[in-house]
Design a protein around this motif. Structure first.
Motif, PDB file in Angstrom:
ATOM      1  N   SER A   1      45.965 -25.506 -43.312  1.00 51.30           N
ATOM      2  CA  SER A   1      46.126 -26.846 -42.747  1.00 51.30           C
ATOM      3  C   SER A   1      47.168 -26.851 -41.626  1.00 51.30           C
ATOM      4  O   SER A   1      47.006 -27.536 -40.613  1.00 51.30           O
ATOM      5  N   THR A   2      48.236 -26.077 -41.792  1.00 53.42           N
ATOM      6  CA  THR A   2      49.281 -25.988 -40.761  1.00 53.42           C
ATOM      7  C   THR A   2      48.851 -25.079 -39.627  1.00 53.42           C
ATOM      8  O   THR A   2      48.999 -25.415 -38.447  1.00 53.42           O
ATOM      9  N   TRP A   3      48.295 -23.924 -39.989  1.00 52.48           N
ATOM     10  CA  TRP A   3      47.898 -22.966 -38.954  1.00 52.48           C
ATOM     11  C   TRP A   3      46.800 -23.526 -38.057  1.00 52.48           C
ATOM     12  O   TRP A   3      46.818 -23.321 -36.837  1.00 52.48           O
ATOM     13  N   ALA A   4      45.827 -24.239 -38.624  1.00 56.33           N
ATOM     14  CA  ALA A   4      44.732 -24.784 -37.821  1.00 56.33           C
ATOM     15  C   ALA A   4      45.260 -25.730 -36.750  1.00 56.33           C
ATOM     16  O   ALA A   4      44.748 -25.777 -35.627  1.00 56.33           O
ATOM     17  N   ASN A   5      46.283 -26.497 -37.093  1.00 53.58           N
ATOM     18  CA  ASN A   5      46.890 -27.393 -36.113  1.00 53.58           C
ATOM     19  C   ASN A   5      47.545 -26.602 -34.982  1.00 53.58           C
ATOM     20  O   ASN A   5      47.410 -26.940 -33.803  1.00 53.58           O
ATOM     21  N   ASP A   6      48.251 -25.507 -35.348  1.00 53.82           N
ATOM     22  CA  ASP A   6      48.891 -24.668 -34.333  1.00 53.82           C
ATOM     23  C   ASP A   6      47.848 -23.974 -33.461  1.00 53.82           C
ATOM     24  O   ASP A   6      48.034 -23.833 -32.243  1.00 53.82           O
ATOM     25  N   TYR A   7      46.754 -23.554 -34.072  1.00 52.02           N
ATOM     26  CA  TYR A   7      45.663 -22.921 -33.303  1.00 52.02           C
ATOM     27  C   TYR A   7      45.071 -23.913 -32.316  1.00 52.02           C
ATOM     28  O   TYR A   7      44.796 -23.576 -31.157  1.00 52.02           O
ATOM     29  N   ASP A   8      44.889 -25.144 -32.764  1.00 43.55           N
ATOM     30  CA  ASP A   8      44.324 -26.173 -31.898  1.00 43.55           C
ATOM     31  C   ASP A   8      45.237 -26.442 -30.699  1.00 43.55           C
ATOM     32  O   ASP A   8      44.774 -26.560 -29.569  1.00 43.55           O
ATOM     33  N   LEU A   9      46.532 -26.535 -30.941  1.00 37.80           N
ATOM     34  CA  LEU A   9      47.486 -26.746 -29.853  1.00 37.80           C
ATOM     35  C   LEU A   9      47.501 -25.547 -28.908  1.00 37.80           C
ATOM     36  O   LEU A   9      47.637 -25.698 -27.692  1.00 37.80           O
ATOM     37  N   CYS A  10      47.366 -24.355 -29.472  1.00 37.16           N
ATOM     38  CA  CYS A  10      47.332 -23.146 -28.650  1.00 37.16           C
ATOM     39  C   CYS A  10      46.107 -23.154 -27.750  1.00 37.16           C
ATOM     40  O   CYS A  10      46.185 -22.800 -26.571  1.00 37.16           O
ATOM     41  N   LEU A  11      44.950 -23.586 -28.285  1.00 37.04           N
ATOM     42  CA  LEU A  11      43.741 -23.686 -27.474  1.00 37.04           C
ATOM     43  C   LEU A  11      43.904 -24.730 -26.372  1.00 37.04           C
ATOM     44  O   LEU A  11      43.394 -24.560 -25.258  1.00 37.04           O
ATOM     45  N   SER A  12      44.635 -25.797 -26.678  1.00 36.81           N
ATOM     46  CA  SER A  12      44.890 -26.818 -25.670  1.00 36.81           C
ATOM     47  C   SER A  12      45.707 -26.238 -24.518  1.00 36.81           C
ATOM     48  O   SER A  12      45.413 -26.487 -23.339  1.00 36.81           O
ATOM     49  N   ASP A  13      46.733 -25.444 -24.857  1.00 40.99           N
ATOM     50  CA  ASP A  13      47.555 -24.804 -23.824  1.00 40.99           C
ATOM     51  C   ASP A  13      46.739 -23.785 -23.027  1.00 40.99           C
ATOM     52  O   ASP A  13      46.869 -23.687 -21.801  1.00 40.99           O
TER      53      ASP A  13
END
Length: 285
Positions: free
Chosen positions: A174-186
């Motif tokens: 749940s935490t990692w998926a959010n970080d992955y999503d933000l990374c894809l945004s960057d």
């Protein structure tokens, strides 16, 4: 990092070194000072014999069969202990387990398992902390995500919470998926190709975990540092495609949300009368 030109240390040499360190520090268990990094330079040819020496006899073919039937090195280890006439215990079992983990990592790099998922997630965080290009981190984490859907199907779970209970990784999905999503945004700010990668991730997430709204993800960081939700914006990109639920399990059957007489906004009070916002209540289903 060890010198790649230096000779690989033997497993016996490492255990002996840890035993001396434990004696000097007054520790009773030398394995308490040992971790997986100590085994990175140990030749692969020594790892399987170490299992046999610790009372867990196993051939390469038997290991292949166990890995095919299991989704983590913990499961493989438990199977070996169950069938062993003289399983290892105490400090020795710690050594056997670490040897098994390292062996599985080397022999089965594409194994659909919690070990593979955890390794790719940790590799991505290491790159992130080193200041690597977000595209590089995104590529590593894309390999991690590819492990999630098949694992979810194998474990027969439809929610992130249920997945995390089985996963037990260093970081929760749940935490990692959010970080992955933000990374894809960057990454998408640098390369438009990652816009498609991000949209694909969003679709696959919803299909894999239909019991969870993707509301906690699809975020981007504004120039002033605030987070902005792109949920509604991205939902319109594939609205009408529907979800593909690959199976229905008695313990993980999605509950049907009540059908309101009129359309309910995501931030409106839930029609069930709970007092919560619709997106935080029945809308989550």
């Amino acid at each position: 990092m060890p010198d790649p030109q230096s000779p690989s240390p033997t497993l016996d040499a490492i255990v002996e070194k840890k035993a001396r360190m434990a004696l000097e520090r007054g520790f009773r268990n030398p394995m308490g000072l040992m971790d997986l990094e100590d085994l990175e330079r140990v030749p692969t040819s020594e790892l399987l014999p170490a299992l046999n020496a610790e009372g867990l006899p196993c051939t390469e073919q038997e290991l292949d069969e166990l890995v095919e039937a299991c989704t983590s090195s913990d499961e493989v280890f438990d199977r070996l202990v169950e069938r062993s006439p003289s399983p290892a215990y105490g400090a020795d079992s710690d050594l056997a387990f670490m040897c098994l983990m390292e062996l599985c990592c080397r022999r089965y790099p594409d194994w659909v398992s919690s070990d593979t998922l955890n390794r790719h997630i940790l590799d991505g965080y290491s790159l992130l902390e080193s200041g690597a290009d977000p595209r590089t981190v995104a590529d590593v984490w894309q390999r991690a995500w590819k492990v999630v859907p098949p694992l979810a199907r194998t474990w027969r779970v439809l929610s992130v919470t249920a997945f995390d209970k089985r996963f037990r990784g260093v970081h929760e999905i749940s935490t990692w998926a959010n970080d992955y999503d933000l990374c894809l945004s960057d990454a998408a700010r640098i390369d438009d190709a990652y816009v498609h990668v991000r949209q694909t991730f969003a679709k696959e997430f919803d299909r894999t975990f239909p019991r969870d709204l993707y509301d906690v993800l699809r975020m981007r960081i504004e120039p002033d540092g605030t987070l902005f939700s792109e949920y509604d914006e991205m939902r319109r990109l594939y609205e009408g495609e529907g979800h593909v639920v690959p199976f229905v399990n008695a313990r993980e059957t999605p509950a049907a949300a009540p059908t309101p007489a009129t359309k309910v906004g995501r931030n409106d009070p839930c029609p069930c009368g709970s007092g919560k916002k619709y997106k935080r209540c029945c809308g989550r289903r």
